[in-house]
Design a protein around this motif. Structure first.
Motif, PDB file in Angstrom:
ATOM      1  N   UNK A 120       1.118  11.710  11.504  1.00 22.90           N
ATOM      2  CA  UNK A 120       1.658  10.412  11.188  1.00 22.90           C
ATOM      3  C   UNK A 120       1.487  10.134   9.707  1.00 22.90           C
ATOM      4  N   UNK A 121       2.444   9.414   9.146  1.00 19.64           N
ATOM      5  CA  UNK A 121       2.385   9.003   7.753  1.00 19.64           C
ATOM      6  C   UNK A 121       2.560   7.496   7.677  1.00 19.64           C
ATOM      7  N   UNK A 122       1.738   6.865   6.835  1.00 15.79           N
ATOM      8  CA  UNK A 122       1.785   5.421   6.663  1.00 15.79           C
ATOM      9  C   UNK A 122       1.888   5.123   5.173  1.00 15.79           C
ATOM     10  N   UNK A 123       2.878   4.341   4.783  1.00 10.25           N
ATOM     11  CA  UNK A 123       3.083   3.956   3.387  1.00 10.25           C
ATOM     12  C   UNK A 123       3.151   2.436   3.342  1.00 10.25           C
ATOM     13  N   UNK A 124       2.249   1.836   2.554  1.00 13.87           N
ATOM     14  CA  UNK A 124       2.188   0.375   2.482  1.00 13.87           C
ATOM     15  C   UNK A 124       1.962  -0.076   1.050  1.00 13.87           C
ATOM     16  N   UNK A 125       2.473  -1.255   0.700  1.00 15.35           N
ATOM     17  CA  UNK A 125       2.109  -1.823  -0.595  1.00 15.35           C
ATOM     18  C   UNK A 125       0.640  -2.245  -0.560  1.00 15.35           C
ATOM     19  N   UNK A 126      -0.008  -2.141  -1.695  1.00 16.69           N
ATOM     20  CA  UNK A 126      -1.412  -2.530  -1.823  1.00 16.69           C
ATOM     21  C   UNK A 126      -1.532  -3.361  -3.092  1.00 16.69           C
ATOM     22  N   UNK A 127      -1.956  -4.606  -2.959  1.00 15.99           N
ATOM     23  CA  UNK A 127      -2.102  -5.484  -4.111  1.00 15.99           C
ATOM     24  C   UNK A 127      -3.561  -5.501  -4.544  1.00 15.99           C
TER      25      UNK A 127
END
Length: 101
Positions: free
Chosen positions: A1-8
């Motif tokens: 599985x791959x997870x891509x998220x914005x991170x502030x």
């Protein structure tokens, strides 16, 4: 599985990437300037074999999650990362803020 998220981080946007591989997880926090990764990053390769590429990168070891990576210390960095003020032992969060847009 791959997870891509914005991170502030302190109002600056990065991308957090998690790739689950057999027996390990690849962790990356990146922006347009550079990135920090888990122990899978081969900093020596970047410094020695790919030195013609000005890669801003650092490695932290002993991390299992993006949060772990964000709160870890840089174990190894590229030569180009030093030009951005990164130092071995620096907090990852602090290093990332030095390359924030």
């Amino acid at each position: 599985m791959m997870d891509v998220k914005p991170l502030t981080i302190d109002g600056h946007t990065f991308v957090a990437i998690t790739v689950e591989l057999p027996y390990t997880t690849l962790l990356v926090i990146t922006n347009d300037v550079g990135y920090v990764m888990c122990g899978a990053l081969d900093v020596d390769l970047l410094n020695e074999k790919l030195s013609n590429r000005p890669v801003v990168a650092g490695r932290a070891i002993g991390v299992r999650t993006i949060d772990d990576l964000l709160h870890a210390k840089l174990e190894k960095i590229t030569n180009t990362a030093q030009k951005h003020g990164w130092e071995k032992g620096m907090d990852v969060k602090k290093a990332l803020l030095l390359i924030a847009d």
